[in-house]
Motif scaffolding. Structure first.
Motif, PDB file in Angstrom:
ATOM      1  N   THR A 171      21.811  56.638  42.429  1.00  0.00           N
ATOM      2  CA  THR A 171      22.672  57.509  41.624  1.00  0.00           C
ATOM      3  C   THR A 171      23.036  58.762  42.394  1.00  0.00           C
ATOM      4  O   THR A 171      24.199  59.216  42.374  1.00  0.00           O
ATOM      5  CB  THR A 171      21.968  57.889  40.309  1.00  0.00           C
ATOM      6  OG1 THR A 171      21.615  56.711  39.589  1.00  0.00           O
ATOM      7  CG2 THR A 171      22.870  58.748  39.437  1.00  0.00           C
ATOM      8  N   SER A 172      22.074  59.320  43.096  1.00  0.00           N
ATOM      9  CA  SER A 172      22.320  60.524  43.895  1.00  0.00           C
ATOM     10  C   SER A 172      23.342  60.246  44.992  1.00  0.00           C
ATOM     11  O   SER A 172      24.277  61.035  45.202  1.00  0.00           O
ATOM     12  CB  SER A 172      21.006  61.009  44.509  1.00  0.00           C
ATOM     13  OG  SER A 172      21.229  62.025  45.468  1.00  0.00           O
ATOM     14  N   ALA A 177      21.924  58.234  32.057  1.00  0.00           N
ATOM     15  CA  ALA A 177      20.868  59.241  31.961  1.00  0.00           C
ATOM     16  C   ALA A 177      20.578  59.867  33.324  1.00  0.00           C
ATOM     17  O   ALA A 177      20.385  61.089  33.442  1.00  0.00           O
ATOM     18  CB  ALA A 177      19.609  58.611  31.384  1.00  0.00           C
ATOM     19  N   LEU A 178      20.562  59.036  34.372  1.00  0.00           N
ATOM     20  CA  LEU A 178      20.315  59.551  35.717  1.00  0.00           C
ATOM     21  C   LEU A 178      21.488  60.383  36.203  1.00  0.00           C
ATOM     22  O   LEU A 178      21.310  61.412  36.875  1.00  0.00           O
ATOM     23  CB  LEU A 178      20.049  58.386  36.677  1.00  0.00           C
ATOM     24  CG  LEU A 178      18.743  57.623  36.458  1.00  0.00           C
ATOM     25  CD1 LEU A 178      18.695  56.382  37.337  1.00  0.00           C
ATOM     26  CD2 LEU A 178      17.552  58.533  36.742  1.00  0.00           C
ATOM     27  N   TRP A 179      22.698  59.962  35.883  1.00  0.00           N
ATOM     28  CA  TRP A 179      23.905  60.707  36.294  1.00  0.00           C
ATOM     29  C   TRP A 179      23.897  62.095  35.660  1.00  0.00           C
ATOM     30  O   TRP A 179      24.306  63.071  36.286  1.00  0.00           O
ATOM     31  CB  TRP A 179      25.139  59.925  35.873  1.00  0.00           C
ATOM     32  CG  TRP A 179      26.442  60.497  36.345  1.00  0.00           C
ATOM     33  CD1 TRP A 179      27.296  61.276  35.629  1.00  0.00           C
ATOM     34  CD2 TRP A 179      27.046  60.318  37.633  1.00  0.00           C
ATOM     35  NE1 TRP A 179      28.395  61.609  36.386  1.00  0.00           N
ATOM     36  CE2 TRP A 179      28.273  61.025  37.623  1.00  0.00           C
ATOM     37  CE3 TRP A 179      26.682  59.624  38.779  1.00  0.00           C
ATOM     38  CZ2 TRP A 179      29.127  61.063  38.729  1.00  0.00           C
ATOM     39  CZ3 TRP A 179      27.526  59.658  39.885  1.00  0.00           C
ATOM     40  CH2 TRP A 179      28.728  60.377  39.848  1.00  0.00           C
ATOM     41  N   ASP A 180      23.434  62.152  34.433  1.00  0.00           N
ATOM     42  CA  ASP A 180      23.402  63.423  33.710  1.00  0.00           C
ATOM     43  C   ASP A 180      22.420  64.418  34.336  1.00  0.00           C
ATOM     44  O   ASP A 180      22.551  65.629  34.134  1.00  0.00           O
ATOM     45  CB  ASP A 180      23.032  63.168  32.242  1.00  0.00           C
ATOM     46  CG  ASP A 180      23.228  64.405  31.377  1.00  0.00           C
ATOM     47  OD1 ASP A 180      24.353  64.943  31.343  1.00  0.00           O
ATOM     48  OD2 ASP A 180      22.251  64.834  30.738  1.00  0.00           O
ATOM     49  N   ARG A 181      21.455  63.924  35.125  1.00  0.00           N
ATOM     50  CA  ARG A 181      20.497  64.811  35.776  1.00  0.00           C
ATOM     51  C   ARG A 181      21.115  65.547  36.967  1.00  0.00           C
ATOM     52  O   ARG A 181      20.565  66.542  37.439  1.00  0.00           O
ATOM     53  CB  ARG A 181      19.278  63.998  36.240  1.00  0.00           C
ATOM     54  CG  ARG A 181      18.478  63.438  35.084  1.00  0.00           C
ATOM     55  CD  ARG A 181      17.432  62.415  35.520  1.00  0.00           C
ATOM     56  NE  ARG A 181      16.384  63.005  36.349  1.00  0.00           N
ATOM     57  CZ  ARG A 181      15.251  62.381  36.653  1.00  0.00           C
ATOM     58  NH1 ARG A 181      15.030  61.146  36.192  1.00  0.00           N
ATOM     59  NH2 ARG A 181      14.337  62.962  37.406  1.00  0.00           N
ATOM     60  N   HIS A 182      22.231  65.061  37.472  1.00  0.00           N
ATOM     61  CA  HIS A 182      22.972  65.706  38.558  1.00  0.00           C
ATOM     62  C   HIS A 182      22.082  65.930  39.796  1.00  0.00           C
ATOM     63  O   HIS A 182      22.146  66.972  40.442  1.00  0.00           O
ATOM     64  CB  HIS A 182      23.561  67.037  38.089  1.00  0.00           C
ATOM     65  CG  HIS A 182      24.877  67.346  38.737  1.00  0.00           C
ATOM     66  ND1 HIS A 182      26.044  67.418  38.026  1.00  0.00           N
ATOM     67  CD2 HIS A 182      25.214  67.580  40.021  1.00  0.00           C
ATOM     68  CE1 HIS A 182      27.043  67.702  38.845  1.00  0.00           C
ATOM     69  NE2 HIS A 182      26.560  67.802  40.071  1.00  0.00           N
ATOM     70  N   GLU A 183      21.286  64.941  40.135  1.00  0.00           N
ATOM     71  CA  GLU A 183      20.450  65.050  41.325  1.00  0.00           C
ATOM     72  C   GLU A 183      21.259  64.688  42.571  1.00  0.00           C
ATOM     73  O   GLU A 183      22.020  63.712  42.570  1.00  0.00           O
ATOM     74  CB  GLU A 183      19.252  64.107  41.217  1.00  0.00           C
ATOM     75  CG  GLU A 183      18.202  64.529  40.211  1.00  0.00           C
ATOM     76  CD  GLU A 183      16.995  63.622  40.248  1.00  0.00           C
ATOM     77  OE1 GLU A 183      15.884  64.116  40.495  1.00  0.00           O
ATOM     78  OE2 GLU A 183      17.166  62.406  40.030  1.00  0.00           O
ATOM     79  N   ARG A 213      26.819  59.850  43.493  1.00  0.00           N
ATOM     80  CA  ARG A 213      27.381  61.137  43.091  1.00  0.00           C
ATOM     81  C   ARG A 213      27.910  61.902  44.300  1.00  0.00           C
ATOM     82  O   ARG A 213      28.996  62.483  44.251  1.00  0.00           O
ATOM     83  CB  ARG A 213      26.335  61.980  42.352  1.00  0.00           C
ATOM     84  CG  ARG A 213      26.860  63.353  41.945  1.00  0.00           C
ATOM     85  CD  ARG A 213      25.852  64.141  41.161  1.00  0.00           C
ATOM     86  NE  ARG A 213      25.738  63.686  39.781  1.00  0.00           N
ATOM     87  CZ  ARG A 213      26.620  63.990  38.825  1.00  0.00           C
ATOM     88  NH1 ARG A 213      27.683  64.734  39.102  1.00  0.00           N
ATOM     89  NH2 ARG A 213      26.439  63.560  37.595  1.00  0.00           N
ATOM     90  N   GLU A 249      20.868  53.552  31.506  1.00  0.00           N
ATOM     91  CA  GLU A 249      19.956  54.089  32.520  1.00  0.00           C
ATOM     92  C   GLU A 249      20.728  54.913  33.545  1.00  0.00           C
ATOM     93  O   GLU A 249      20.326  56.031  33.896  1.00  0.00           O
ATOM     94  CB  GLU A 249      19.221  52.948  33.227  1.00  0.00           C
ATOM     95  CG  GLU A 249      18.288  53.429  34.333  1.00  0.00           C
ATOM     96  CD  GLU A 249      17.717  52.294  35.158  1.00  0.00           C
ATOM     97  OE1 GLU A 249      16.945  52.565  36.091  1.00  0.00           O
ATOM     98  OE2 GLU A 249      18.061  51.115  34.879  1.00  0.00           O
ATOM     99  N   ARG A 255      17.125  56.548  41.017  1.00  0.00           N
ATOM    100  CA  ARG A 255      17.484  57.952  41.277  1.00  0.00           C
ATOM    101  C   ARG A 255      18.221  58.103  42.601  1.00  0.00           C
ATOM    102  O   ARG A 255      19.227  58.826  42.699  1.00  0.00           O
ATOM    103  CB  ARG A 255      16.235  58.816  41.271  1.00  0.00           C
ATOM    104  CG  ARG A 255      15.552  58.954  39.923  1.00  0.00           C
ATOM    105  CD  ARG A 255      14.235  59.712  40.071  1.00  0.00           C
ATOM    106  NE  ARG A 255      14.467  61.042  40.647  1.00  0.00           N
ATOM    107  CZ  ARG A 255      13.566  61.716  41.351  1.00  0.00           C
ATOM    108  NH1 ARG A 255      12.368  61.179  41.580  1.00  0.00           N
ATOM    109  NH2 ARG A 255      13.844  62.917  41.813  1.00  0.00           N
TER     110      ARG A 255
END
Length: 283
Positions: free
Chosen positions: A178-179, A210-216, A182, A207, A175
């Motif tokens: 990925t954050s 899916a984490l990218w799609d959460r836009h955290e 982004r 994986e 997470r």
């Protein structure tokens, strides 16, 4: 190529650089205040003969790779680095690529941390420099090329990258990485290296997708890291971060609380370096 100008610039920067600036001890027999040619050559990762010929107007035109090494070795600022490139007959690197050039102030701090795990990283998780203790703990993270230079990229494409971290912590680091990617892609734009990394990972890792799609966003590294060393076992370390906002770089320094088992392991790591303990018993 301005041979005379290049030689004079190299000599003046060498003479201005003090042993203490690069983590060297000033010996009692040192007659000059600056560094010797062979010391600068060692810092640049080149032969003394090659560097000496440049100062004596006899050397060949340095390649861009050599100039990058010289700029780092002499702890040049960005403006000084660009000047060096022009003297050598090359165009100055685009400032958009400045992440590869370590700030001399950061380098001076790093030079004084040789027995402490510390490293300089970019906003994309690319390791630019490491202390010997950091190499012993993490392995040499400067050897990668292409997209694999980024820890964020390796985390989702190379299973070996995760062995240094406890299994329970893997979801959090996924997470966080990925954050951070982004945020870098948004800050640098759709044509940036950060955006290219994200696009490539979207096609390679479900994986990551899916984490990218959460836009955290806004998830930082945990202050305490649990790292798994092949010889010493688990080390619980605190990570202090010194930021260089102008270049989007960070100096990461790893320490342990005195009196703890991790503190003793970290001290032992500074002694054994990358050697193995043989019997697997650090005690």
């Amino acid at each position: 190529m301005d041979r005379e100008g290049l030689a004079d610039f190299l000599r003046k920067r060498r003479e201005a650089l003090q042993p203490e600036d690069v983590g060297m001890v000033r010996g009692p027999r040192r007659r000059t205040s600056g560094l010797r040619r062979e010391e600068v050559a060692a810092l640049c990762g080149m032969s003394s003969d090659y560097y000496s010929r440049l100062e004596r107007l006899k050397g060949p035109q340095p390649s861009e790779q050599m100039l990058v090494a010289i700029a780092r070795g002499l702890r040049l600022t960005l403006d000084e680095r660009d000047h060096l490139f022009r003297l050598a007959g090359h165009s100055a690197p685009q400032r958009a690529l400045r992440d590869d050039h370590v700030n001399p102030g950061i380098m001076r701090v790093l030079d004084r941390l040789c027995d402490t795990p510390a490293m300089v990283t970019t906003a994309l998780g690319e390791t630019l420099r490491q202390t010997p203790a950091a190499v012993a703990l993490f392995g040499d993270q400067t050897v990668f090329s292409g997209m694999a230079r980024s820890l964020f990229y390796r985390w989702f494409t190379d299973p070996d990258e995760r062995r240094l971290y406890l299994q329970d912590d893997h979801p959090l680091y996924g997470r966080v990485f990925t954050s951070l990617l982004r945020e870098a892609a948004t800050r640098e734009g759709p044509r940036s290296r950060a955006a290219a990394l994200a696009r490539d990972l979207l096609g390679r890792s479900t994986e990551f997708a899916a984490l990218w799609d959460r836009h955290e966003v806004g998830l930082g590294h945990p202050d305490t890291k649990r790292l798994v060393h092949s010889e010493l076992g688990v080390l619980e370390l605190q990570c202090q971060t010194l930021l260089d906002p102008d270049q989007s770089q960070a100096l990461l320094v790893y320490t342990a609380t005195p009196g703890t088992e991790s503190y003793d392991k970290l001290r032992l790591l500074a002694v054994i370096g990358s050697q193995t303990l043989g019997n697997g018993d650090w005690r």
